[in-house]
Design a protein around this motif. Structure first.
Motif, PDB file in Angstrom:
ATOM      1  N   ALA A  85      -4.632  -7.188 -11.973  1.00 18.55           N
ATOM      2  CA  ALA A  85      -3.554  -7.209 -12.955  1.00 18.55           C
ATOM      3  C   ALA A  85      -2.804  -8.536 -12.955  1.00 18.55           C
ATOM      4  CB  ALA A  85      -2.582  -6.059 -12.690  1.00 18.55           C
ATOM      5  N   ARG A  86      -2.622  -9.121 -11.798  1.00 18.86           N
ATOM      6  CA  ARG A  86      -1.895 -10.398 -11.659  1.00 18.86           C
ATOM      7  C   ARG A  86      -2.634 -11.277 -10.660  1.00 18.86           C
ATOM      8  NH1 ARG A  86       3.768 -10.380 -12.480  1.00 18.86           N
ATOM      9  NH2 ARG A  86       3.542 -12.620 -12.312  1.00 18.86           N
ATOM     10  N   PRO A  87      -3.684 -11.965 -11.082  1.00 17.53           N
ATOM     11  CA  PRO A  87      -4.496 -12.754 -10.154  1.00 17.53           C
ATOM     12  C   PRO A  87      -3.850 -14.098  -9.772  1.00 17.53           C
ATOM     13  CG  PRO A  87      -5.415 -12.880 -12.353  1.00 17.53           C
ATOM     14  CD  PRO A  87      -4.255 -11.940 -12.426  1.00 17.53           C
ATOM     15  N   GLU A  88      -2.775 -14.007  -9.009  1.00 20.15           N
ATOM     16  CA  GLU A  88      -2.086 -15.186  -8.489  1.00 20.15           C
ATOM     17  C   GLU A  88      -1.848 -14.975  -7.000  1.00 20.15           C
ATOM     18  OE1 GLU A  88       1.550 -15.977 -10.617  1.00 20.15           O
ATOM     19  OE2 GLU A  88       0.656 -15.293 -12.495  1.00 20.15           O
ATOM     20  N   ILE A  89      -2.084 -15.987  -6.208  1.00 20.11           N
ATOM     21  CA  ILE A  89      -1.901 -15.857  -4.760  1.00 20.11           C
ATOM     22  C   ILE A  89      -0.465 -15.477  -4.422  1.00 20.11           C
ATOM     23  CG2 ILE A  89      -1.931 -17.102  -2.558  1.00 20.11           C
ATOM     24  CD1 ILE A  89      -4.360 -18.676  -3.702  1.00 20.11           C
ATOM     25  N   GLY A  90       0.493 -16.080  -5.111  1.00 19.95           N
ATOM     26  CA  GLY A  90       1.903 -15.770  -4.850  1.00 19.95           C
ATOM     27  C   GLY A  90       2.260 -14.315  -5.119  1.00 19.95           C
ATOM     28  N   ILE A  91       1.579 -13.700  -6.067  1.00 18.01           N
ATOM     29  CA  ILE A  91       1.787 -12.279  -6.372  1.00 18.01           C
ATOM     30  C   ILE A  91       1.011 -11.418  -5.378  1.00 18.01           C
ATOM     31  CG2 ILE A  91       1.408 -10.460  -8.107  1.00 18.01           C
ATOM     32  CD1 ILE A  91       3.586 -12.463  -8.927  1.00 18.01           C
ATOM     33  N   TRP A  92      -0.176 -11.868  -5.032  1.00 17.73           N
ATOM     34  CA  TRP A  92      -1.025 -11.099  -4.105  1.00 17.73           C
ATOM     35  C   TRP A  92      -0.441 -10.998  -2.713  1.00 17.73           C
ATOM     36  CZ3 TRP A  92      -6.762 -12.970  -4.883  1.00 17.73           C
ATOM     37  CH2 TRP A  92      -7.201 -12.561  -6.152  1.00 17.73           C
ATOM     38  N   ALA A  93       0.169 -12.072  -2.228  1.00 17.83           N
ATOM     39  CA  ALA A  93       0.604 -12.131  -0.829  1.00 17.83           C
ATOM     40  C   ALA A  93       1.391 -10.895  -0.399  1.00 17.83           C
ATOM     41  CB  ALA A  93       1.360 -13.419  -0.548  1.00 17.83           C
ATOM     42  N   PRO A  94       2.465 -10.511  -1.090  1.00 17.09           N
ATOM     43  CA  PRO A  94       3.181  -9.313  -0.644  1.00 17.09           C
ATOM     44  C   PRO A  94       2.365  -8.030  -0.814  1.00 17.09           C
ATOM     45  CG  PRO A  94       4.260 -10.293  -2.578  1.00 17.09           C
ATOM     46  CD  PRO A  94       3.146 -11.203  -2.168  1.00 17.09           C
ATOM     47  N   LEU A  95       1.532  -7.967  -1.848  1.00 20.08           N
ATOM     48  CA  LEU A  95       0.681  -6.782  -2.041  1.00 20.08           C
ATOM     49  C   LEU A  95      -0.301  -6.612  -0.902  1.00 20.08           C
ATOM     50  CD1 LEU A  95      -0.210  -7.163  -5.839  1.00 20.08           C
ATOM     51  CD2 LEU A  95       1.401  -5.535  -4.834  1.00 20.08           C
ATOM     52  N   GLU A 119     -12.488  -6.588  -0.123  1.00 19.38           N
ATOM     53  CA  GLU A 119     -13.233  -5.856   0.912  1.00 19.38           C
ATOM     54  C   GLU A 119     -13.161  -6.580   2.253  1.00 19.38           C
ATOM     55  OE1 GLU A 119     -14.431  -2.766   0.887  1.00 19.38           O
ATOM     56  OE2 GLU A 119     -13.501  -2.711  -1.088  1.00 19.38           O
ATOM     57  N   GLY A 120     -13.274  -7.893   2.228  1.00 17.62           N
ATOM     58  CA  GLY A 120     -13.152  -8.669   3.465  1.00 17.62           C
ATOM     59  C   GLY A 120     -11.774  -8.519   4.087  1.00 17.62           C
ATOM     60  N   TRP A 121     -10.745  -8.591   3.265  1.00 18.78           N
ATOM     61  CA  TRP A 121      -9.376  -8.451   3.779  1.00 18.78           C
ATOM     62  C   TRP A 121      -9.122  -7.028   4.281  1.00 18.78           C
ATOM     63  CZ3 TRP A 121      -7.595 -11.195  -1.235  1.00 18.78           C
ATOM     64  CH2 TRP A 121      -7.776 -12.578  -1.089  1.00 18.78           C
ATOM     65  N   ARG A 122      -9.706  -6.046   3.651  1.00 26.23           N
ATOM     66  CA  ARG A 122      -9.570  -4.660   4.143  1.00 26.23           C
ATOM     67  C   ARG A 122     -10.203  -4.536   5.527  1.00 26.23           C
ATOM     68  NH1 ARG A 122     -11.081  -1.504  -1.435  1.00 26.23           N
ATOM     69  NH2 ARG A 122      -8.961  -1.372  -2.246  1.00 26.23           N
ATOM     70  N   ARG A 123     -11.375  -5.113   5.668  1.00 25.09           N
ATOM     71  CA  ARG A 123     -12.098  -5.047   6.934  1.00 25.09           C
ATOM     72  C   ARG A 123     -11.376  -5.819   8.045  1.00 25.09           C
ATOM     73  NH1 ARG A 123     -16.459  -5.976   4.436  1.00 25.09           N
ATOM     74  NH2 ARG A 123     -16.464  -8.214   4.726  1.00 25.09           N
ATOM     75  N   GLU A 124     -10.960  -7.028   7.724  1.00 24.76           N
ATOM     76  CA  GLU A 124     -10.363  -7.905   8.741  1.00 24.76           C
ATOM     77  C   GLU A 124      -8.897  -7.618   9.035  1.00 24.76           C
ATOM     78  OE1 GLU A 124     -11.862 -10.502  10.535  1.00 24.76           O
ATOM     79  OE2 GLU A 124     -13.721  -9.672   9.733  1.00 24.76           O
ATOM     80  N   TYR A 125      -8.154  -7.221   8.009  1.00 23.13           N
ATOM     81  CA  TYR A 125      -6.698  -7.124   8.163  1.00 23.13           C
ATOM     82  C   TYR A 125      -6.118  -5.751   7.830  1.00 23.13           C
ATOM     83  CZ  TYR A 125      -7.312 -12.163   8.186  1.00 23.13           C
ATOM     84  OH  TYR A 125      -7.732 -13.434   8.477  1.00 23.13           O
ATOM     85  N   VAL A 127      -5.933  -4.291   4.943  1.00 21.78           N
ATOM     86  CA  VAL A 127      -5.234  -4.321   3.660  1.00 21.78           C
ATOM     87  C   VAL A 127      -5.491  -3.019   2.909  1.00 21.78           C
ATOM     88  CG1 VAL A 127      -5.334  -5.421   1.382  1.00 21.78           C
ATOM     89  CG2 VAL A 127      -5.220  -6.818   3.449  1.00 21.78           C
ATOM     90  N   GLU A 128      -4.458  -2.505   2.254  1.00 21.20           N
ATOM     91  CA  GLU A 128      -4.589  -1.250   1.513  1.00 21.20           C
ATOM     92  C   GLU A 128      -4.444  -1.420   0.011  1.00 21.20           C
ATOM     93  OE1 GLU A 128      -2.095   1.772   3.144  1.00 21.20           O
ATOM     94  OE2 GLU A 128      -2.803   1.398   5.189  1.00 21.20           O
ATOM     95  N   ALA A 129      -4.170  -2.622  -0.469  1.00 16.91           N
ATOM     96  CA  ALA A 129      -4.022  -2.865  -1.911  1.00 16.91           C
ATOM     97  C   ALA A 129      -5.313  -2.513  -2.628  1.00 16.91           C
ATOM     98  CB  ALA A 129      -3.670  -4.330  -2.157  1.00 16.91           C
ATOM     99  N   GLY A 130      -5.177  -2.122  -3.873  1.00 14.78           N
ATOM    100  CA  GLY A 130      -6.346  -1.781  -4.670  1.00 14.78           C
ATOM    101  C   GLY A 130      -6.772  -2.922  -5.579  1.00 14.78           C
ATOM    102  N   PHE A 131      -7.997  -2.825  -6.060  1.00 15.75           N
ATOM    103  CA  PHE A 131      -8.525  -3.842  -6.955  1.00 15.75           C
ATOM    104  C   PHE A 131      -7.643  -4.013  -8.185  1.00 15.75           C
ATOM    105  CE2 PHE A 131     -10.976  -4.681 -10.817  1.00 15.75           C
ATOM    106  CZ  PHE A 131     -11.388  -5.976 -10.542  1.00 15.75           C
ATOM    107  N   ALA A 132      -7.200  -2.909  -8.781  1.00 16.18           N
ATOM    108  CA  ALA A 132      -6.384  -2.981  -9.998  1.00 16.18           C
ATOM    109  C   ALA A 132      -5.098  -3.766  -9.756  1.00 16.18           C
ATOM    110  CB  ALA A 132      -6.067  -1.581 -10.512  1.00 16.18           C
ATOM    111  N   ASP A 133      -4.525  -3.635  -8.558  1.00 15.76           N
ATOM    112  CA  ASP A 133      -3.300  -4.372  -8.226  1.00 15.76           C
ATOM    113  C   ASP A 133      -3.548  -5.875  -8.279  1.00 15.76           C
ATOM    114  OD1 ASP A 133      -1.895  -1.980  -7.646  1.00 15.76           O
ATOM    115  OD2 ASP A 133      -2.702  -1.983  -5.610  1.00 15.76           O
ATOM    116  N   LEU A 134      -4.684  -6.311  -7.740  1.00 12.25           N
ATOM    117  CA  LEU A 134      -4.997  -7.732  -7.698  1.00 12.25           C
ATOM    118  C   LEU A 134      -5.457  -8.241  -9.060  1.00 12.25           C
ATOM    119  CD1 LEU A 134      -6.808  -8.095  -4.261  1.00 12.25           C
ATOM    120  CD2 LEU A 134      -4.365  -8.078  -4.770  1.00 12.25           C
TER     121      LEU A 134
END
Length: 76
Positions: free
Chosen positions: A61-71, A44-50, A52-59
């Motif tokens: 599913a693979r809770p790793e910063i390296g995976i999250w970055a492109p998402l 929610e913070g990243w959506r507000r500040e940046y 971001v359009e990624a969904g919770f399920a995307d994050l």
């Protein structure tokens, strides 16, 4: 303003009460104590500040910063 990998790492570290240097880019963050509530709060913070359009399920599913970055549209 663009979200960066280091910003993601710093925000995750803050949510965990850790030093950013202690938060790995390539390991499961759930193993470090990041739960679904914290993931949702970060997202929610990243959506507000940046815009971001990624969904919770995307994050969740693979809770790793390296995976999250492109998402999350993060630059380096």
């Amino acid at each position: 303003m663009t979200l960066t990998v280091e910003r993601i790492r710093a925000d995750v570290a803050d949510a965990l009460g850790e030093d950013p240097a202690d938060v790995p880019l390539d390991e499961n963050l759930v193993d470090y104590g990041l739960d679904s509530i914290r993931i949702m709060t970060l997202l929610e913070g990243w959506r507000r500040e940046y815009g971001v359009e990624a969904g919770f399920a995307d994050l969740a599913a693979r809770p790793e910063i390296g995976i999250w970055a492109p998402l999350l549209g993060a630059g380096s």
